[in-house]
Scaffold this active site. Structure first.
Site, PDB file in Angstrom:
ATOM      1  N   GLU A 107       0.954  -1.304  -0.162  1.00 60.13           N
ATOM      2  CA  GLU A 107      -0.024   0.030   0.154  1.00 60.13           C
ATOM      3  C   GLU A 107       0.967   1.087  -0.025  1.00 60.13           C
ATOM      4  OE1 GLU A 107      -1.936   0.681   3.688  1.00 60.13           O
ATOM      5  OE2 GLU A 107      -3.629   1.349   2.748  1.00 60.13           O
TER       6      GLU A 107
ATOM      7  N   HIS B 174       2.353   4.724   0.901  1.00 61.15           N
ATOM      8  CA  HIS B 174       2.366   5.347   2.362  1.00 61.15           C
ATOM      9  C   HIS B 174       3.202   6.795   1.962  1.00 61.15           C
ATOM     10  CE1 HIS B 174       1.454   1.667   4.341  1.00 61.15           C
ATOM     11  NE2 HIS B 174       1.324   2.237   5.274  1.00 61.15           N
TER      12      HIS B 174
ATOM     13  N   ASP C  22       3.573  -1.503   5.707  1.00 59.81           N
ATOM     14  CA  ASP C  22       2.678  -2.490   6.738  1.00 59.81           C
ATOM     15  C   ASP C  22       2.931  -4.051   6.920  1.00 59.81           C
ATOM     16  OD1 ASP C  22       1.141  -0.155   6.883  1.00 59.81           O
ATOM     17  OD2 ASP C  22      -0.624  -0.856   5.855  1.00 59.81           O
TER      18      ASP C  22
ATOM     19  N   HIS D 139      -1.914  -3.822   9.177  1.00 58.07           N
ATOM     20  CA  HIS D 139      -3.045  -2.799   8.374  1.00 58.07           C
ATOM     21  C   HIS D 139      -3.982  -2.888   8.768  1.00 58.07           C
ATOM     22  CE1 HIS D 139      -4.310  -1.493   4.470  1.00 58.07           C
ATOM     23  NE2 HIS D 139      -5.011  -2.720   4.229  1.00 58.07           N
TER      24      HIS D 139
ATOM     25  N   GLU E  47      -7.121  -2.059   7.879  1.00 59.69           N
ATOM     26  CA  GLU E  47      -8.157  -2.434   7.108  1.00 59.69           C
ATOM     27  C   GLU E  47      -8.423  -3.750   7.263  1.00 59.69           C
ATOM     28  OE1 GLU E  47      -6.134  -0.002   6.277  1.00 59.69           O
ATOM     29  OE2 GLU E  47      -7.284   1.530   4.730  1.00 59.69           O
TER      30      GLU E  47
ATOM     31  N   HIS F 107      -1.486   7.373   8.713  1.00 54.36           N
ATOM     32  CA  HIS F 107      -1.116   6.483   7.795  1.00 54.36           C
ATOM     33  C   HIS F 107       0.144   7.381   6.739  1.00 54.36           C
ATOM     34  CE1 HIS F 107      -1.341   4.103   4.254  1.00 54.36           C
ATOM     35  NE2 HIS F 107      -1.204   4.956   3.423  1.00 54.36           N
TER      36      HIS F 107
ATOM     37  N   GLU G  13       4.192   5.838  12.001  1.00 51.68           N
ATOM     38  CA  GLU G  13       4.674   4.898  11.084  1.00 51.68           C
ATOM     39  C   GLU G  13       6.143   5.385  10.560  1.00 51.68           C
ATOM     40  OE1 GLU G  13       1.468   2.186   8.733  1.00 51.68           O
ATOM     41  OE2 GLU G  13       1.390   4.515   8.140  1.00 51.68           O
TER      42      GLU G  13
HETATM   43 ZN    ZN Z   1       0.555   1.622   7.254  1.00 55.32          ZN
HETATM   44 MN    MN Z   2      -1.934   0.278   5.836  1.00 56.90          MN
END
Ligand code: ZN
Ligand code: MN
Length: 258
Positions: free
Chosen positions: A34, A36, A45, A120, A122, A178, A183
């Site tokens: 994904e 970032h 992630d 992650h 989701e 995010h 992170e």
């Molecule tokens: Zn992430």
């Molecule tokens: Mn994520």
């Protein structure tokens, strides 16, 4: 062969010995591929989930199963959405079946203490469903002694840690974290070669409406894809967070499995 807690580094008989003779906890990291933002890699992630699983496994004498690198669809209000290049998503049913299959395979070879470590946001409910179905199908097959712990490694953050890190600023919440400070700082600490602090742009934070649209409207998210800024992140912040989360995962495992 090197001494390792990673299943992928072990020969089959060494792996077998650890789960059969030592009844080791088997940790399954699940992440995502994904975007970032411009400054963090697509693998953030799954790399962080795998790092946390490895450190916790070292603490509790566990084994880390080969990670599931892909994850559920990036949502526009929590992950920046599915539209930017490289955000490569699984359908919910695919993730459920993938994780369920792997869990049942681990059990088939003797693992009874299992942990799914999510990196992650989701993935959350899809992993719940995978664990639920795995346990139910195992019970139907007469295996009733398998137990699965599932957690997002960042499930809980001490208020004093957030205060130190967000000194004077407002914590946007895990859903908007995010490509943000948490992170970015954690990646600076764990994978410094994969962070480019010079690429964090000056952007306004997104203001999302209280609903979703399908198809998504890419304009809801800043051009970089970040939902909060990673500016000001330091290695020291990363150390504070990562060591807290390693401890959170390790003590959770020890509590349930020892
Ligand atoms: Zn992430
Ligand atoms: Mn994520």
């Amino acid at each position: 062969m090197i001494a390792s807690v990673m299943m992928s580094d072990l020969s089959w008989d060494e792996y077998q010995r650890r789960i059969a003779d030592e009844d080791a906890i088997v940790l399954l990291p699940v992440g995502a591929v994904e975007q970032h933002g411009y400054h963090l890699p697509l693998g953030t992630d799954w790399m962080m989930a795998t790092y946390m699983a490895r450190r916790a496994a070292e603490n509790v004498g566990g084994v880390v199963a080969a990670p599931i690198t892909y994850g559920y669809r990036s949502q526009i209000r929590t992950g920046g959405g599915p539209h930017r290049g490289g955000t490569t998503n699984l359908d919910g049913l695919t993730l459920i079946n993938l994780v369920k299959d792997v869990l049942k395979e681990l059990v088939r070879h003797g693992a009874r203490k299992l942990a799914v470590i999510d990196g992650h946001f989701e993935n959350r409910f899809y992993l719940d469903e995978a664990c639920f179905l795995a346990v139910r199908e195992l019970e139907y097959a007469g295996i009733t002694d398998a137990k699965i712990l599932k957690m997002i490694y960042a499930e809980d953050i001490k208020p004093e840690t957030l205060e130190t890190i967000y000194a004077g600023k407002t914590y946007p919440g895990l859903d908007l974290e995010h490509g943000g400070i948490l992170e970015t700082a954690m990646m600076l600490y764990c994978h410094p070669d994969h962070v480019d602090m010079s690429k964090i742009p000056d952007e306004d934070l997104p203001k999302f409406p209280p609903y979703d649209l399908f198809p998504v409207d890419p304009d809801w998210v800043p051009a970089s894809g970040g939902l909060s800024s990673g500016k000001g992140s330091t290695v020291e912040m990363g150390r504070l967070l990562v060591e807290e989360f390693v401890d959170l995962v390790s003590t959770s495992l020890s509590k349930e499995f020892r």
